[in-house]
Design an enzyme around this catalytic site. Structure first.
Site, mmCIF file in Angstrom:
data_model
loop_
_atom_site.group_PDB
_atom_site.id
_atom_site.type_symbol
_atom_site.label_atom_id
_atom_site.label_comp_id
_atom_site.label_asym_id
_atom_site.label_seq_id
_atom_site.Cartn_x
_atom_site.Cartn_y
_atom_site.Cartn_z
ATOM 1 N N TYR A 1 -131.060 -111.256 -117.451
ATOM 2 C CA TYR A 1 -131.224 -110.700 -118.809
ATOM 3 C C TYR A 1 -131.347 -111.806 -119.833
ATOM 4 O O TYR A 1 -131.966 -111.627 -120.875
ATOM 5 C CB TYR A 1 -130.108 -109.714 -119.178
ATOM 6 C CG TYR A 1 -128.695 -110.184 -118.947
ATOM 7 C CD1 TYR A 1 -128.076 -111.071 -119.808
ATOM 8 C CD2 TYR A 1 -127.963 -109.708 -117.869
ATOM 9 C CE1 TYR A 1 -126.776 -111.499 -119.591
ATOM 10 C CE2 TYR A 1 -126.650 -110.117 -117.653
ATOM 11 C CZ TYR A 1 -126.070 -111.013 -118.519
ATOM 12 O OH TYR A 1 -124.780 -111.430 -118.308
ATOM 13 N N ILE B 1 -128.906 -119.482 -114.016
ATOM 14 C CA ILE B 1 -128.092 -120.034 -115.111
ATOM 15 C C ILE B 1 -127.905 -121.542 -114.918
ATOM 16 O O ILE B 1 -128.012 -122.324 -115.870
ATOM 17 C CB ILE B 1 -126.734 -119.305 -115.210
ATOM 18 C CG1 ILE B 1 -126.970 -117.808 -115.486
ATOM 19 C CG2 ILE B 1 -125.861 -119.929 -116.299
ATOM 20 C CD1 ILE B 1 -125.724 -116.941 -115.402
ATOM 21 N N ASP C 1 -125.451 -126.953 -104.456
ATOM 22 C CA ASP C 1 -125.680 -125.530 -104.191
ATOM 23 C C ASP C 1 -125.569 -125.336 -102.684
ATOM 24 O O ASP C 1 -125.986 -126.194 -101.895
ATOM 25 C CB ASP C 1 -127.079 -125.113 -104.671
ATOM 26 C CG ASP C 1 -127.208 -123.603 -104.815
ATOM 27 O OD1 ASP C 1 -127.406 -123.118 -105.927
ATOM 28 O OD2 ASP C 1 -127.105 -122.892 -103.781
ATOM 29 N N ASN D 1 -115.477 -119.107 -101.974
ATOM 30 C CA ASN D 1 -115.154 -120.015 -103.092
ATOM 31 C C ASN D 1 -113.938 -119.546 -103.896
ATOM 32 O O ASN D 1 -113.693 -120.024 -104.998
ATOM 33 C CB ASN D 1 -116.359 -120.307 -103.985
ATOM 34 C CG ASN D 1 -116.913 -119.067 -104.671
ATOM 35 O OD1 ASN D 1 -116.208 -118.073 -104.852
ATOM 36 N ND2 ASN D 1 -118.173 -119.124 -105.066
ATOM 37 N N THR E 1 -117.926 -120.551 -116.643
ATOM 38 C CA THR E 1 -118.508 -119.336 -117.227
ATOM 39 C C THR E 1 -118.977 -118.427 -116.092
ATOM 40 O O THR E 1 -119.779 -117.527 -116.325
ATOM 41 C CB THR E 1 -119.717 -119.672 -118.136
ATOM 42 O OG1 THR E 1 -120.686 -120.375 -117.350
ATOM 43 C CG2 THR E 1 -119.327 -120.500 -119.344
ATOM 44 N N ARG F 1 -116.987 -117.035 -112.651
ATOM 45 C CA ARG F 1 -116.000 -115.997 -112.362
ATOM 46 C C ARG F 1 -114.613 -116.624 -112.241
ATOM 47 O O ARG F 1 -114.455 -117.716 -111.692
ATOM 48 C CB ARG F 1 -116.330 -115.270 -111.049
ATOM 49 C CG ARG F 1 -117.424 -114.208 -111.170
ATOM 50 C CD ARG F 1 -117.029 -113.033 -112.074
ATOM 51 N NE ARG F 1 -118.061 -112.017 -112.181
ATOM 52 C CZ ARG F 1 -118.991 -111.963 -113.135
ATOM 53 N NH1 ARG F 1 -119.045 -112.892 -114.075
ATOM 54 N NH2 ARG F 1 -119.868 -110.971 -113.171
ATOM 55 N N ASP G 1 -114.376 -119.238 -119.861
ATOM 56 C CA ASP G 1 -114.891 -117.948 -120.351
ATOM 57 C C ASP G 1 -114.528 -116.830 -119.383
ATOM 58 O O ASP G 1 -114.489 -115.667 -119.769
ATOM 59 C CB ASP G 1 -116.423 -118.027 -120.501
ATOM 60 C CG ASP G 1 -116.998 -116.757 -121.126
ATOM 61 O OD1 ASP G 1 -116.480 -116.345 -122.189
ATOM 62 O OD2 ASP G 1 -117.940 -116.177 -120.562
HETATM 63 P P1 NAD Z 1 -128.156 -116.878 -109.280
HETATM 64 O O1 NAD Z 1 -128.033 -115.951 -108.129
HETATM 65 O O2 NAD Z 1 -129.482 -117.046 -109.927
HETATM 66 O O3 NAD Z 1 -127.626 -118.329 -108.862
HETATM 67 C C1 NAD Z 1 -126.428 -118.539 -108.181
HETATM 68 C C2 NAD Z 1 -126.564 -119.806 -107.355
HETATM 69 O O4 NAD Z 1 -125.295 -120.072 -106.753
HETATM 70 C C3 NAD Z 1 -127.585 -119.665 -106.207
HETATM 71 O O5 NAD Z 1 -128.492 -120.752 -106.242
HETATM 72 C C4 NAD Z 1 -126.723 -119.691 -104.940
HETATM 73 O O6 NAD Z 1 -127.372 -120.292 -103.843
HETATM 74 C C5 NAD Z 1 -125.530 -120.503 -105.406
HETATM 75 N N1 NAD Z 1 -124.315 -120.304 -104.616
HETATM 76 C C6 NAD Z 1 -123.862 -119.151 -104.057
HETATM 77 N N2 NAD Z 1 -122.677 -119.365 -103.450
HETATM 78 C C7 NAD Z 1 -122.392 -120.680 -103.612
HETATM 79 C C8 NAD Z 1 -121.311 -121.514 -103.214
HETATM 80 N N3 NAD Z 1 -120.285 -121.030 -102.536
HETATM 81 N N4 NAD Z 1 -121.369 -122.810 -103.565
HETATM 82 C C9 NAD Z 1 -122.403 -123.308 -104.281
HETATM 83 N N5 NAD Z 1 -123.451 -122.582 -104.683
HETATM 84 C C10 NAD Z 1 -123.437 -121.274 -104.362
HETATM 85 O O7 NAD Z 1 -127.075 -116.379 -110.326
HETATM 86 P P2 NAD Z 1 -127.006 -116.726 -111.880
HETATM 87 O O8 NAD Z 1 -127.806 -115.753 -112.638
HETATM 88 O O9 NAD Z 1 -127.250 -118.165 -112.064
HETATM 89 O O10 NAD Z 1 -125.472 -116.361 -112.190
HETATM 90 C C11 NAD Z 1 -124.401 -117.081 -111.619
HETATM 91 C C12 NAD Z 1 -123.097 -116.382 -111.919
HETATM 92 O O11 NAD Z 1 -122.791 -116.458 -113.314
HETATM 93 C C13 NAD Z 1 -123.105 -114.861 -111.671
HETATM 94 O O12 NAD Z 1 -122.929 -114.550 -110.300
HETATM 95 C C14 NAD Z 1 -121.952 -114.395 -112.506
HETATM 96 O O13 NAD Z 1 -120.774 -114.463 -111.748
HETATM 97 C C15 NAD Z 1 -121.891 -115.424 -113.631
HETATM 98 N N6 NAD Z 1 -122.260 -114.864 -114.946
HETATM 99 C C16 NAD Z 1 -121.396 -114.988 -115.978
HETATM 100 C C17 NAD Z 1 -121.728 -114.502 -117.237
HETATM 101 C C18 NAD Z 1 -120.802 -114.644 -118.417
HETATM 102 O O14 NAD Z 1 -121.018 -113.976 -119.426
HETATM 103 N N7 NAD Z 1 -119.791 -115.474 -118.367
HETATM 104 C C19 NAD Z 1 -122.940 -113.860 -117.406
HETATM 105 C C20 NAD Z 1 -123.807 -113.747 -116.344
HETATM 106 C C21 NAD Z 1 -123.464 -114.256 -115.104
HETATM 107 C C1 COI Z 2 -122.527 -110.813 -115.719
HETATM 108 O O1 COI Z 2 -123.620 -110.455 -116.210
HETATM 109 O O2 COI Z 2 -122.324 -110.881 -114.507
HETATM 110 C C2 COI Z 2 -121.433 -111.159 -116.626
HETATM 111 O O3 COI Z 2 -120.542 -111.860 -116.218
HETATM 112 C C3 COI Z 2 -121.455 -110.594 -118.012
HETATM 113 C C4 COI Z 2 -120.339 -109.622 -118.259
HETATM 114 C C5 COI Z 2 -120.620 -108.831 -119.504
HETATM 115 C C6 COI Z 2 -119.969 -108.741 -117.127
#
Ligand code: NAD
Ligand code: COI
Length: 331
Positions: free
Chosen positions: A100, A157, A176, A213, A234, A236, A260
């Site tokens: 998003y 991200i 990664d 992890n 940011t 989990r 966060d």
């Molecule tokens: P993504 O799937 O595009 O990328 C995640 C990456 O992590 C992948 O390249 C994957 O291979 C790698 N990975 C998986 N397990 C791993 C491990 N054990 N060690 C190392 N690398 C590993 O996901 P994204 O869109 O980049 O999002 C990542 C995370 O961010 C989400 O899963 C979510 O938990 C978190 N997130 C947080 C917020 C927030 O508001 N704080 C918002 C959106 C997402």
């Molecule tokens: C996610 O999109 O995974 C986030 O961590 C954002 C939250 C509003 C749940």
């Protein structure tokens, strides 16, 4: 066709109403968290949209089946809080919104890194607690361009964060579990996680929470990190052992943290109308520490992200209810 949207914040309402009107679909919304009791409100609806970090349990999916609800469309990325086998067993199809606005979270991670590198917490503490407004040696910061940033997780991200850190002149090393084949030479992968721990001045976590992890950042890892290092989470909360983190910050094993996402987030976190006082002792402890920036899982929260979360998730729901396969199906 009619949908129900749970856990709605006020800032989402205009986007939901606009989407419903434009698509000619009835969309009811509620601020309620989705759980076994509140799911009853969804009786008669064709699908549910939801955003929460508390668990979607097996019992919840059994209630979906009893109520004849086959579609759950998440407005967020993470699926770590979902009992996916139970969803499948109860015939519930799930979608998420994988992209998003990765830049929103990446920018927040960089903001936290700048806040901590430039010791803003110390400036705020002096002003807020002592009502003093003058220079201090404690405020001397470091340039990002002189730092090595370790990015863990080079997905959407992580890659956006790398671009921003590189823009500020940092040296970026990454890790990664499934490295990209082509990195355009904008960063290099470290040989090991240990290299990330030992060489990074800032570590920014961008991987999903998985069984392998859980508490990856614990006492053993903090001991390996530089005593000047900053940790940014940011991703989990479960990835970082909070007790060990607080010990590391208090004992000087590391210098700062931007948090966060924290372990055991409660349902209250998502309730934007709540006036409840925070009672998580770890949040309260960290809130008083000048070398910590703790925020309520808000890295995602930009107007650009919110619009996409609504439009894409309701679009996914419509696709599923129409019997088609949405591109964001979670398997
Ligand atoms: P993504 O799937 O595009 O990328 C995640 C990456 O992590 C992948 O390249 C994957 O291979 C790698 N990975 C998986 N397990 C791993 C491990 N054990 N060690 C190392 N690398 C590993 O996901 P994204 O869109 O980049 O999002 C990542 C995370 O961010 C989400 O899963 C979510 O938990 C978190 N997130 C947080 C917020 C927030 O508001 N704080 C918002 C959106 C997402
Ligand atoms: C996610 O999109 O995974 C986030 O961590 C954002 C939250 C509003 C749940």
């Amino acid at each position: 066709m009619k949908f129900i949207v749970y856990n709605v914040r006020d800032d989402e309402i205009p986007f939901i109403e606009k989407w419903g009107k434009y698509h000619g679909i009835e969309v009811k919304y509620t601020t309620t968290t989705l759980n076994q009791e509140t799911v009853e409100e969804a009786a008669g609806f064709d699908g549910i949209s939801c955003l929460q970090t508390i668990q979607y349990s097996a019992e919840l999916f059994e209630s979906f089946k009893r109520l004849g609800i086959k579609y759950l469309s998440l407005r967020n990325v993470g699926v770590d809080n979902i009992d996916l086998p139970a969803a499948k067993a109860n015939g519930v199809k799930i979608t998420n919104v994988p992209a998003y606005s990765p830049e929103s979270i990446a920018e927040f991670a960089v903001m936290m890194s700048l806040y901590l590198s430039r010791k803003v917490g110390y400036m705020r503490q002096q002003l807020d607690q002592k009502h003093e407004f003058h220079f201090s040696p404690n405020f001397m910061g470091r340039l990002i361009s002189e730092q090595t940033v370790g990015v863990i997780g080079t997905g959407r991200i992580g890659q956006a964060a790398i671009k921003l850190f590189k823009g500020l002149g940092a040296k970026v090393i990454a890790y990664d579990k499934y490295p990209l084949k082509n990195t355009d030479n904008s960063f290099v992968y470290a040989k090991s996680l240990e290299q990330i721990y030992q060489e990074s001045d800032i570590i920014s976590i961008h991987m999903p929470a998985t069984d392998d992890n859980y508490h990856q950042f614990n006492h053993e890892v903090f001991e390996q990190m530089k005593d000047t290092a900053i940790l940014i989470n940011t991703a989990r909360g479960s990835i970082v052992d909070t007790d060990d983190l607080i010990f590391a910050l208090q004992s000087g094993e590391i210098a700062g943290a931007g948090i966060d996402t924290i372990e055991n987030e409660s349902a209250d976190l998502q309730d934007s109308r709540s006036t409840k006082k925070v009672n998580d002792p770890d949040v309260l402890k960290m809130a008083l520490m000048p070398n910590v920036l703790v925020t309520p899982h808000s890295a995602f929260h930009t107007s650009e992200a919110v619009k996409n979360m609504i439009d894409i998730s309701l679009g996914n729901l419509e696709t599923m209810v129409n019997g088609k396969t949405p591109k964001d199906l979670v398997d």
